[in-house]
Scaffold this motif. Structure first.
Motif, PDB file in Angstrom:
ATOM      1  N   ARG A 292       0.812  -1.222   0.000  1.00 50.60           N
ATOM      2  CA  ARG A 292       0.000   0.000   0.000  1.00 50.60           C
ATOM      3  C   ARG A 292       0.845   1.271   0.000  1.00 50.60           C
TER       4      ARG A 292
ATOM      5  N   GLY B  66       0.685   3.914  -2.888  1.00 57.42           N
ATOM      6  CA  GLY B  66      -0.525   4.726  -2.839  1.00 57.42           C
ATOM      7  C   GLY B  66      -0.428   5.819  -1.800  1.00 57.42           C
TER       8      GLY B  66
ATOM      9  N   THR C 221      -0.623   9.841  -2.509  1.00 55.22           N
ATOM     10  CA  THR C 221      -1.526  10.745  -1.787  1.00 55.22           C
ATOM     11  C   THR C 221      -0.759  11.906  -1.182  1.00 55.22           C
TER      12      THR C 221
ATOM     13  N   SER D 285       2.859  11.774  -8.506  1.00 50.70           N
ATOM     14  CA  SER D 285       1.726  11.161  -7.817  1.00 50.70           C
ATOM     15  C   SER D 285       0.991  10.198  -8.737  1.00 50.70           C
TER      16      SER D 285
ATOM     17  N   SER E 221       0.589   6.147  -8.178  1.00 49.11           N
ATOM     18  CA  SER E 221      -0.750   5.555  -8.046  1.00 49.11           C
ATOM     19  C   SER E 221      -0.968   4.425  -9.047  1.00 49.11           C
ATOM     20  N   GLN E 222      -0.174   4.413 -10.109  1.00 48.25           N
ATOM     21  CA  GLN E 222      -0.291   3.362 -11.124  1.00 48.25           C
ATOM     22  C   GLN E 222       0.676   2.209 -10.875  1.00 48.25           C
TER      23      GLN E 222
END
Length: 214
Positions: free
Chosen positions: A118, A121, A125, A145, A149-150
């Protein structure tokens, strides 16, 4: 001087004394200064840092915290696979953009693999919430970012904890370019972290920041 002026001067001195006295009784707390640092110094030769990092492992008696710098950027699953036998407490992320300075993001993780998975991510953020001082920095944060996120391969290091034997074994594996142990009296959560970036080949030197931001 009139009696009124004398009275005002005395009152003023009393107020100053009161304020100074209050300051002495309730001093503004000074935050502790963290002096520990892990990673190469600017201008240091890479070969010198690699040797210096290896030497720190010889000082570990039982267990220690250490900064692992990866040979190449990794995904979260790569980090898990590359750090067997040690506890990962922080993952370091940096999105690479040619000739663009991008921010280093350090994410603390609990002692489990799902937390590591995680962490990209969480880094995304954090970057999304950044407000740069100019439009270029804001755009760099946005692009970084999005890539995190990808699930990009953007992890460049980690703070780990393990026994002397486990750290020595980890340092000898191909995914780990450098492993520098923190001194026994060091504080890992206050240490400055400067991972050995993959693009540092001969000398640790800040790269250019004149390239276009996608």
């Amino acid at each position: 001087m009139s009696a009124r002026a004398v009275g005002s001067a005395v009152a003023g001195m009393a107020i100053v004394a009161l304020v100074v006295g209050a300051g002495l009784m309730n001093p503004v707390p000074i935050p502790p200064v963290g002096t520990d640092a892990l990673g190469p110094d600017t201008g240091e030769r890479v070969s010198d840092y690699l040797e210096r990092a290896r030497e720190t492992l010889d000082t570990v008696e039982e267990s220690a915290w250490a900064l692992a710098s990866f040979a190449a950027p990794m995904t979260a699953d790569d980090v898990i696979a590359a750090t067997p036998g040690v506890r990962v407490s922080e993952v370091l992320f940096r999105v690479s953009i040619d000739r663009v300075q991008t921010p280093l993001v350090v994410i603390a993780v609990p002692d489990n693999n799902e937390a590591i998975r995680r962490s990209p991510g969480a880094a995304a953020t954090r970057l999304a919430a950044m407000s740069g001082v100019d439009e270029r920095q804001k755009r760099v944060a946005e692009v970084s970012s999005l890539q995190l996120s990808q699930g990009c391969a953007c992890a460049i290091g980690a703070v780990v904890h393990g026994s002397a034997q486990d750290l020595a074994a980890l340092a000898s594996t191909p995914p780990i370019r450098a492993l520098e142990a923190l001194p026994a009296d060091g504080t890992p959560w206050r240490a400055a972290l400067r991972p050995l970036l993959p693009e540092y080949v001969d000398v640790v030197r800040v790269g250019p920041d004149d390239g276009p931001v996608p």
